[in-house]
Enzyme design. Structure first.
Site, mmCIF file in Angstrom:
data_model
loop_
_atom_site.group_PDB
_atom_site.id
_atom_site.type_symbol
_atom_site.label_atom_id
_atom_site.label_comp_id
_atom_site.label_asym_id
_atom_site.label_seq_id
_atom_site.Cartn_x
_atom_site.Cartn_y
_atom_site.Cartn_z
ATOM 1 N N SER A 13 0.727 -1.289 0.020
ATOM 2 C CA SER A 13 -0.012 0.062 -0.046
ATOM 3 C C SER A 13 0.839 1.246 0.247
ATOM 4 C CB SER A 13 -0.909 0.078 1.132
ATOM 5 O OG SER A 13 -1.225 1.237 1.587
ATOM 6 N N TYR A 25 -2.008 -1.396 10.910
ATOM 7 C CA TYR A 25 -2.364 -1.723 9.657
ATOM 8 C C TYR A 25 -1.262 -1.396 8.682
ATOM 9 C CZ TYR A 25 -4.049 -1.821 4.742
ATOM 10 O OH TYR A 25 -3.819 -1.821 3.410
ATOM 11 N N LYS A 67 1.971 -3.653 6.641
ATOM 12 C CA LYS A 67 2.432 -3.546 5.228
ATOM 13 C C LYS A 67 3.985 -3.449 5.133
ATOM 14 C CE LYS A 67 -1.642 -4.536 3.212
ATOM 15 N NZ LYS A 67 -1.841 -5.741 2.886
HETATM 16 P P1 NAD Z 1 -11.060 -7.082 1.087
HETATM 17 O O1 NAD Z 1 -11.431 -6.843 2.705
HETATM 18 O O2 NAD Z 1 -12.260 -6.561 0.353
HETATM 19 O O3 NAD Z 1 -10.570 -8.384 0.793
HETATM 20 C C1 NAD Z 1 -9.658 -9.146 1.555
HETATM 21 C C2 NAD Z 1 -10.191 -10.696 1.601
HETATM 22 O O4 NAD Z 1 -9.291 -11.395 2.356
HETATM 23 C C3 NAD Z 1 -11.594 -10.763 2.086
HETATM 24 O O5 NAD Z 1 -12.449 -11.365 1.169
HETATM 25 C C4 NAD Z 1 -11.484 -11.542 3.413
HETATM 26 O O6 NAD Z 1 -12.419 -12.260 3.716
HETATM 27 C C5 NAD Z 1 -10.259 -12.240 3.082
HETATM 28 N N1 NAD Z 1 -9.357 -12.740 4.294
HETATM 29 C C6 NAD Z 1 -8.921 -11.931 5.184
HETATM 30 N N2 NAD Z 1 -8.144 -12.401 6.211
HETATM 31 C C7 NAD Z 1 -8.067 -14.112 5.633
HETATM 32 C C8 NAD Z 1 -7.425 -14.946 6.237
HETATM 33 N N3 NAD Z 1 -6.673 -15.004 7.448
HETATM 34 N N4 NAD Z 1 -7.683 -16.081 5.554
HETATM 35 C C9 NAD Z 1 -8.402 -16.148 4.332
HETATM 36 N N5 NAD Z 1 -8.975 -15.057 3.722
HETATM 37 C C10 NAD Z 1 -8.905 -13.752 4.625
HETATM 38 O O7 NAD Z 1 -9.788 -6.038 0.923
HETATM 39 P P2 NAD Z 1 -9.244 -5.423 -0.537
HETATM 40 O O8 NAD Z 1 -9.792 -3.928 -0.488
HETATM 41 O O9 NAD Z 1 -9.533 -6.336 -1.700
HETATM 42 O O10 NAD Z 1 -7.730 -5.446 -0.346
HETATM 43 C C11 NAD Z 1 -6.911 -6.442 -0.691
HETATM 44 C C12 NAD Z 1 -5.601 -6.302 -0.139
HETATM 45 O O11 NAD Z 1 -5.009 -5.142 -0.655
HETATM 46 C C13 NAD Z 1 -5.234 -6.427 1.246
HETATM 47 O O12 NAD Z 1 -4.104 -6.739 1.521
HETATM 48 C C14 NAD Z 1 -5.338 -4.980 1.529
HETATM 49 O O13 NAD Z 1 -4.636 -4.281 2.669
HETATM 50 C C15 NAD Z 1 -4.520 -4.220 0.333
HETATM 51 N N6 NAD Z 1 -4.663 -2.916 -0.029
HETATM 52 C C16 NAD Z 1 -6.280 -2.395 -0.174
HETATM 53 C C17 NAD Z 1 -6.316 -1.077 -0.429
HETATM 54 C C18 NAD Z 1 -7.693 -0.822 -0.631
HETATM 55 O O14 NAD Z 1 -7.905 0.662 -0.647
HETATM 56 N N7 NAD Z 1 -8.834 -1.478 -0.657
HETATM 57 C C19 NAD Z 1 -5.293 -0.323 -0.633
HETATM 58 C C20 NAD Z 1 -3.941 -0.781 -0.642
HETATM 59 C C21 NAD Z 1 -3.698 -1.937 0.011
HETATM 60 C C1 UD1 Z 2 -7.250 4.840 3.550
HETATM 61 C C2 UD1 Z 2 -5.855 4.647 4.714
HETATM 62 C C3 UD1 Z 2 -4.923 3.950 3.888
HETATM 63 C C4 UD1 Z 2 -5.275 2.782 2.941
HETATM 64 C C5 UD1 Z 2 -6.258 3.184 1.936
HETATM 65 C C6 UD1 Z 2 -6.882 2.643 1.008
HETATM 66 C C7 UD1 Z 2 -6.495 6.007 6.633
HETATM 67 C C8 UD1 Z 2 -5.812 6.879 7.368
HETATM 68 N N1 UD1 Z 2 -5.945 5.391 5.383
HETATM 69 O O1 UD1 Z 2 -6.192 6.002 2.912
HETATM 70 O O2 UD1 Z 2 -4.098 3.170 4.926
HETATM 71 O O3 UD1 Z 2 -4.163 2.443 2.445
HETATM 72 O O4 UD1 Z 2 -7.294 4.063 2.619
HETATM 73 O O5 UD1 Z 2 -7.580 1.689 1.156
HETATM 74 O O6 UD1 Z 2 -7.503 5.540 6.479
HETATM 75 N N2 UD1 Z 2 -12.460 11.599 2.955
HETATM 76 C C9 UD1 Z 2 -13.485 12.581 3.344
HETATM 77 N N3 UD1 Z 2 -14.715 12.072 3.676
HETATM 78 C C10 UD1 Z 2 -14.899 10.966 4.051
HETATM 79 C C11 UD1 Z 2 -13.819 9.795 3.764
HETATM 80 C C12 UD1 Z 2 -12.713 10.237 3.212
HETATM 81 O O7 UD1 Z 2 -13.229 13.585 3.200
HETATM 82 O O8 UD1 Z 2 -15.918 10.353 4.377
HETATM 83 C C13 UD1 Z 2 -11.034 12.149 2.435
HETATM 84 C C14 UD1 Z 2 -10.071 11.688 3.358
HETATM 85 O O9 UD1 Z 2 -9.653 12.715 4.189
HETATM 86 C C15 UD1 Z 2 -8.839 11.439 2.432
HETATM 87 C C16 UD1 Z 2 -9.693 11.107 1.158
HETATM 88 O O10 UD1 Z 2 -10.983 11.378 1.508
HETATM 89 O O11 UD1 Z 2 -8.358 12.760 2.147
HETATM 90 C C17 UD1 Z 2 -9.534 9.734 0.719
HETATM 91 O O12 UD1 Z 2 -9.691 8.726 1.925
HETATM 92 P P1 UD1 Z 2 -9.754 7.397 2.082
HETATM 93 O O13 UD1 Z 2 -10.771 7.141 0.911
HETATM 94 O O14 UD1 Z 2 -10.359 7.180 3.467
HETATM 95 O O15 UD1 Z 2 -8.436 6.847 1.757
HETATM 96 P P2 UD1 Z 2 -7.041 7.319 2.542
HETATM 97 O O16 UD1 Z 2 -7.048 8.151 3.656
HETATM 98 O O17 UD1 Z 2 -6.186 7.897 1.445
#
Ligand code: NAD
Ligand code: UD1
Length: 343
Positions: free
Chosen positions: A127, A152, A156
């Site tokens: 991330s 969290y 990472k």
């Molecule tokens: P998500 O929660 O939708 O998907 C994660 C999946 O993993 C879920 O279906 C959950 O049931 C499963 N899971 C969790 N722990 C498990 C375990 N111990 N065994 C088996 N299954 C398990 O999340 P996502 O948004 O798809 O994110 C996927 C990955 O990307 C994560 O590692 C997250 O940290 C990373 N990531 C996500 C974002 C984002 O904004 N969504 C941003 C940066 C990094």
């Molecule tokens: C968040 C997580 C980050 C993670 C990323 C992707 C935090 C502090 N960081 O990032 O670790 O990798 O999601 O899943 O939670 N905002 C509003 N109103 C809202 C929600 C968000 O104004 O109701 C703003 C936030 O202040 C930010 C932007 O929208 O400036 C994006 O927010 P968000 O979608 O939560 O992502 P990040 O904070 O960038």
């Protein structure tokens, strides 16, 4: 390519979109997910889009014995894409051990299995959170880690170090760590998308739920940042574009094009958008009017972060292609699909 890929967390948000792209490219896929943050019905959406159903195993990857049995059965795995993790920043501050336990034990169990069963390729979901507020923007992969804002974020950073040490110690293991910026949107079919549980923390699900009338108003966290319109800037990337980068990464390792045993790539668009710009683009693309108000900053938020994508462009030959308005419209179509389903 008809190689077999294990996708952990494959019924989750990014995992499900990646499974679709892998299957579209001819890969066979087996998913492991414990459904802690997703639903089995996602498999129907995947099958409807691709015309094929991935294998599915429901269990917790932290269960080492169960995972070992799995590896003994699925002998022909070529690669693992590891999405499974907990991802709620606020919850990780309240329950740090739950996050360290789940996110790191699952990773170590998988890496041990890869060594024992000789599975050569690993893709990890990292991330942009590892950068904190970078000293230079756009931020490139060489930028140092900042002290993590949350357990969290720390998982990472630690995970990347665990992967680095493990590939260094094992000649036949290659890994790619992908640092996602802000993934948003849904598949254009609106058959799969993000399923936030409870009140969404992230901006775009909150916007779509507000437009759908589930939430009264969007709270914009701060308008006195040092940015052109005062609201915070992020790099929002379409989830399908993001998913495609995983397919490219797998092919790169299979075709032995990696430059080192662990490669790290930023996955973003390279363009920062402010919260206000996102609100305006959503209104423009959907024709919906959003009820919002400006409130104070959210603790732990950084002012501005967006990716330098030069390295991913050059090495992976990948870049994000879907524009912001189309992406926000896809998020809205998915929200409408979910609301119809609930009726
Ligand atoms: P998500 O929660 O939708 O998907 C994660 C999946 O993993 C879920 O279906 C959950 O049931 C499963 N899971 C969790 N722990 C498990 C375990 N111990 N065994 C088996 N299954 C398990 O999340 P996502 O948004 O798809 O994110 C996927 C990955 O990307 C994560 O590692 C997250 O940290 C990373 N990531 C996500 C974002 C984002 O904004 N969504 C941003 C940066 C990094
Ligand atoms: C968040 C997580 C980050 C993670 C990323 C992707 C935090 C502090 N960081 O990032 O670790 O990798 O999601 O899943 O939670 N905002 C509003 N109103 C809202 C929600 C968000 O104004 O109701 C703003 C936030 O202040 C930010 C932007 O929208 O400036 C994006 O927010 P968000 O979608 O939560 O992502 P990040 O904070 O960038």
């Amino acid at each position: 390519m008809n190689k077999l890929i294990l996708v952990t967390g494959g019924t989750g948000y990014i995992g499900s979109h990646t499974v679709v792209e892998l299957m579209n490219e001819g890969f066979d896929v087996v998913i492991i997910d414990n459904l802690s943050n997703s639903e089995k019905s996602v498999l129907n959406g995947i099958a409807e889009i691709t015309g094929r159903r991935p294998f599915f195993e429901q269990f917790d990857i932290c269960d080492k014995k169960r995972l070992h049995d799995f590896f003994r059965i699925y002998k022909k795995l070529d690669s693992i894409i590891h999405f499974a993790a907990y991802k709620a920043v606020g919850e990780s501050i309240e329950k740090p051990l739950m996050y360290y336990q789940n996110n790191l034990t699952s990773l170590m169990n998988l890496l041990e299995g890869m060594i024992e069963f000789k599975i050569p390729h690993f893709v990890f979901s990292s991330s942009a959170t590892v950068y904190g507020q970078p000293d230079q923007l756009p931020v490139n992969e060489e930028a140092p880690f900042k002290t993590a804002d949350s357990p969290y974020g720390n998982t990472k950073q630690i995970a990347e170090e665990i992967i680095r040490d493990t590939v260094n110690a094992n000649d036949n293991l290659k890994a790619i760590s992908l640092r996602y910026f802000n993934p948003i949107g849904a598949h254009s079919s609106a058959l799969i998308g993000e399923l936030p549980r409870g009140v969404p923390n992230n901006l775009v699900p909150f916007i779509t739920q507000t437009a759908a009338g589930v939430r009264n108003e969007l709270k914009i966290f701060g308008d006195d940042y040092n940015t052109p319109d005062g609201t915070a800037i992020r790099d929002y990337i379409n989830v399908v574009d993001l998913a495609k980068a995983h397919v490219v990464s797998i092919k790169r390792m299979i075709e032995q094009k990696s430059k080192s045993d662990l490669e790290i790539f930023n996955l973003g668009t390279g363009k920062g958008s402010s919260v206000m710009e996102i609100v305006n683009a959503f209104e423009k693309s959907t024709g919906e009017k959003l009820n919002y108000k400006i409130v104070g900053k959210r603790a732990g938020d950084v002012e501005s972060v967006y990716a330098d994508i030069t390295y991913a462009n050059k090495e992976l030959g990948w870049k994000a292609e879907i524009g912001l308005e189309e992406t926000l419209l896809s998020a809205w179509n998915w929200e409408k699909y979910l609301r119809n389903k609930k009726r």
